[in-house]
Enzyme design. Sequence first.
Site, PDB file in Angstrom:
ATOM      1  N   GLY A  55      18.892  -0.803  29.079  1.00 27.94           N
ATOM      2  CA  GLY A  55      18.588   0.571  29.467  1.00 27.94           C
ATOM      3  C   GLY A  55      17.997   0.708  30.860  1.00 27.94           C
ATOM      4  N   TYR A  56      17.013   1.610  30.956  1.00 26.65           N
ATOM      5  CA  TYR A  56      16.434   1.922  32.267  1.00 26.65           C
ATOM      6  C   TYR A  56      15.668   0.744  32.870  1.00 26.65           C
ATOM      7  CZ  TYR A  56      17.756   6.818  32.570  1.00 26.65           C
ATOM      8  OH  TYR A  56      18.477   7.980  32.717  1.00 26.65           O
ATOM      9  N   ASP A 114       6.205 -10.318  22.920  1.00 29.51           N
ATOM     10  CA  ASP A 114       5.673  -8.980  22.681  1.00 29.51           C
ATOM     11  C   ASP A 114       4.789  -8.511  23.851  1.00 29.51           C
ATOM     12  OD1 ASP A 114       4.644  -6.664  21.737  1.00 29.51           O
ATOM     13  OD2 ASP A 114       3.549  -7.557  20.053  1.00 29.51           O
ATOM     14  N   LEU A 142       9.198   0.290  28.326  1.00 27.45           N
ATOM     15  CA  LEU A 142       9.332  -0.136  26.925  1.00 27.45           C
ATOM     16  C   LEU A 142       9.810   1.025  26.063  1.00 27.45           C
ATOM     17  CD1 LEU A 142       6.086  -2.177  26.153  1.00 27.45           C
ATOM     18  CD2 LEU A 142       8.338  -3.034  26.806  1.00 27.45           C
ATOM     19  N   ALA A 143      10.670   0.719  25.096  1.00 22.97           N
ATOM     20  CA  ALA A 143      10.979   1.667  24.022  1.00 22.97           C
ATOM     21  C   ALA A 143      10.911   0.836  22.756  1.00 22.97           C
ATOM     22  CB  ALA A 143      12.363   2.273  24.203  1.00 22.97           C
ATOM     23  N   TYR A 238      12.073  16.414  20.367  1.00 27.89           N
ATOM     24  CA  TYR A 238      11.711  15.509  21.466  1.00 27.89           C
ATOM     25  C   TYR A 238      10.475  16.002  22.235  1.00 27.89           C
ATOM     26  CZ  TYR A 238      12.088  11.674  24.612  1.00 27.89           C
ATOM     27  OH  TYR A 238      11.785  10.523  25.289  1.00 27.89           O
TER      28      TYR A 238
HETATM   29  P1  NAD Z   1      15.997   0.526  25.635  1.00 30.12           P
HETATM   30  O1  NAD Z   1      15.914   0.498  24.147  1.00 30.12           O
HETATM   31  O2  NAD Z   1      17.333   0.389  26.267  1.00 30.12           O
HETATM   32  O3  NAD Z   1      15.057  -0.646  26.267  1.00 30.12           O
HETATM   33  C1  NAD Z   1      13.817  -0.964  25.750  1.00 30.12           C
HETATM   34  C2  NAD Z   1      13.288  -2.236  26.381  1.00 30.12           C
HETATM   35  O4  NAD Z   1      11.990  -2.500  25.824  1.00 30.12           O
HETATM   36  C3  NAD Z   1      14.122  -3.504  26.101  1.00 30.12           C
HETATM   37  O5  NAD Z   1      14.111  -4.326  27.244  1.00 30.12           O
HETATM   38  C4  NAD Z   1      13.338  -4.194  24.975  1.00 30.12           C
HETATM   39  O6  NAD Z   1      13.519  -5.617  24.908  1.00 30.12           O
HETATM   40  C5  NAD Z   1      11.926  -3.847  25.405  1.00 30.12           C
HETATM   41  N1  NAD Z   1      10.941  -3.951  24.327  1.00 30.12           N
HETATM   42  C6  NAD Z   1      10.833  -3.216  23.188  1.00 30.12           C
HETATM   43  N2  NAD Z   1       9.756  -3.612  22.487  1.00 30.12           N
HETATM   44  C7  NAD Z   1       9.159  -4.602  23.203  1.00 30.12           C
HETATM   45  C8  NAD Z   1       7.995  -5.400  23.020  1.00 30.12           C
HETATM   46  N3  NAD Z   1       7.203  -5.244  21.960  1.00 30.12           N
HETATM   47  N4  NAD Z   1       7.710  -6.339  23.960  1.00 30.12           N
HETATM   48  C9  NAD Z   1       8.509  -6.530  25.046  1.00 30.12           C
HETATM   49  N5  NAD Z   1       9.601  -5.772  25.273  1.00 30.12           N
HETATM   50  C10 NAD Z   1       9.910  -4.822  24.363  1.00 30.12           C
HETATM   51  O7  NAD Z   1      15.240   1.848  26.088  1.00 30.12           O
HETATM   52  P2  NAD Z   1      15.488   2.960  27.206  1.00 30.12           P
HETATM   53  O8  NAD Z   1      16.260   4.070  26.596  1.00 30.12           O
HETATM   54  O9  NAD Z   1      15.941   2.360  28.479  1.00 30.12           O
HETATM   55  O10 NAD Z   1      14.007   3.512  27.366  1.00 30.12           O
HETATM   56  C11 NAD Z   1      13.105   3.021  28.344  1.00 30.12           C
HETATM   57  C12 NAD Z   1      12.184   4.151  28.770  1.00 30.12           C
HETATM   58  O11 NAD Z   1      12.978   5.174  29.390  1.00 30.12           O
HETATM   59  C13 NAD Z   1      11.450   4.811  27.601  1.00 30.12           C
HETATM   60  O12 NAD Z   1      10.159   5.155  28.005  1.00 30.12           O
HETATM   61  C14 NAD Z   1      12.281   6.070  27.352  1.00 30.12           C
HETATM   62  O13 NAD Z   1      11.529   7.109  26.748  1.00 30.12           O
HETATM   63  C15 NAD Z   1      12.663   6.420  28.786  1.00 30.12           C
HETATM   64  N6  NAD Z   1      13.818   7.341  28.893  1.00 30.12           N
HETATM   65  C16 NAD Z   1      14.971   7.110  28.212  1.00 30.12           C
HETATM   66  C17 NAD Z   1      16.002   8.016  28.307  1.00 30.12           C
HETATM   67  C18 NAD Z   1      17.307   7.816  27.556  1.00 30.12           C
HETATM   68  O14 NAD Z   1      18.122   8.747  27.503  1.00 30.12           O
HETATM   69  N7  NAD Z   1      17.543   6.630  27.017  1.00 30.12           N
HETATM   70  C19 NAD Z   1      15.880   9.162  29.129  1.00 30.12           C
HETATM   71  C20 NAD Z   1      14.720   9.325  29.860  1.00 30.12           C
HETATM   72  C21 NAD Z   1      13.671   8.421  29.729  1.00 30.12           C
END
Ligand code: NAD
Length: 398
Positions: A55-56, A114, A142-143, A238
Amino acid sequence: MTQMVVSPKIRGFICTNAHPEGCYKNIEKQVDFVKSQFPGVKPGGTALIIGSSTGYGLASRIVLGAGYGAHTMGVFYERVPDDTKTGSAGYYNSEAFHRIMGSMGITAESINGDAFSNEIKEQVVASLKASNRKLDWVIYSLASPRRTHPLTGITHQSVLKPVGEDYFCKTVDLNTEKVQGVTIKPASDKEIFDTIKVMGGEDWELWMDYLREQDVLNPEVKTIAYSYIGPKVTWEIYHQGTIGKAKDDLDQKARIINQKLSKSLGGNAWVSVNKAVVTQASAAIPVVPLYISLLFKIMEEKGIQEGCIEQITRLFKTQFGGKSKPQVDELGRIRMDDWEMREDVQKDVINLWPQINTENMKSISDYEGFKKGFRNLFGFEVDGVDYNQPVEVNRLIP
Ligand code: NAD
């Protein structure tokens, strides 16, 4: 060595395996895009990306590595492959990232564990000190569905629920591909509290305090965390729901971290509100896959559609990557969701939302694009990969 033919194991918004070559191709493509946007990269700077494997966070790591030549330390929590099963997509993404950065002469290191724990924070600091590096950037992305608190040992579970009242919404069942109504009961006070503990800003602040105390931050260090607001059709689940409360907390913590960093190091902390994209986290939110399917078609037609890598490239190029201060909204947030929230885009969403149903979903929205995007996350349906060929699954991140 374990060669296997890998086929997707998908149920709803969960995929339990991943294709290593598909993940490699995804990273290669994103690196190529970033290289085209930041020509003539030279190694320089050090970045920590917390949540760097998908992801991001992954896009941020690619921009910092391939675009800025930064030494990237990636922290993530991913399943390691063995002789019987594949690793998770984030594991293979990270393995591919290391290989590709290696071929560009750019260094990287990864820590799989973690991020909420003290141990992983200590490991990051020990590694920085051992290599005599200090951080110029910290990306917090993190998500997670849960967090075990390092001080209390309590495990908090985050939930995606409305606050106050029942929420009735349209959503698409990803198994049956039927558009249907669902009612989601409001969260209890404990669920709201727990979601803030997991997805709010407390852990980000703990990271930044510890990194500062340990003197591993460079002057003018910059840190950023990501948020989402979205359109009114998703607000009850949300923006005004449990996750929205956590994001409010993230905003507050950004202001606190910013004060501490600017005082001690001339540094800054920001929240960037990003656009909706297909990730493992967003696919799990009711309403969101249906909304994303509509949104992508509308944004594609207007020539403004972005995935994670395009969005983060624009964030760094226009707001976060240079010397000048980013432009922010009235609450101090960077708004990379500006194109998603454009009046003409949201007007089209509002027009189509009441009409969308099982029969017309595939014609009036880009549901097929969402589905492909979801499969791509795990390395499936990626162009140029022969899925009939066995591939080595037991790969090691160097
Ligand atoms: P994702 O699920 O693609 O990525 C999550 C990351 O967190 C992964 O690298 C995972 O390994 C890591 N992770 C999770 N638990 C962990 C832990 N306990 N220890 C270490 N690493 C851990 O998520 P995403 O959608 O890219 O979201 C990332 C951020 O971007 C979040 O804050 C989300 O709210 C925000 N965001 C997402 C969107 C969307 O549409 N997906 C839009 C705007 C903002």
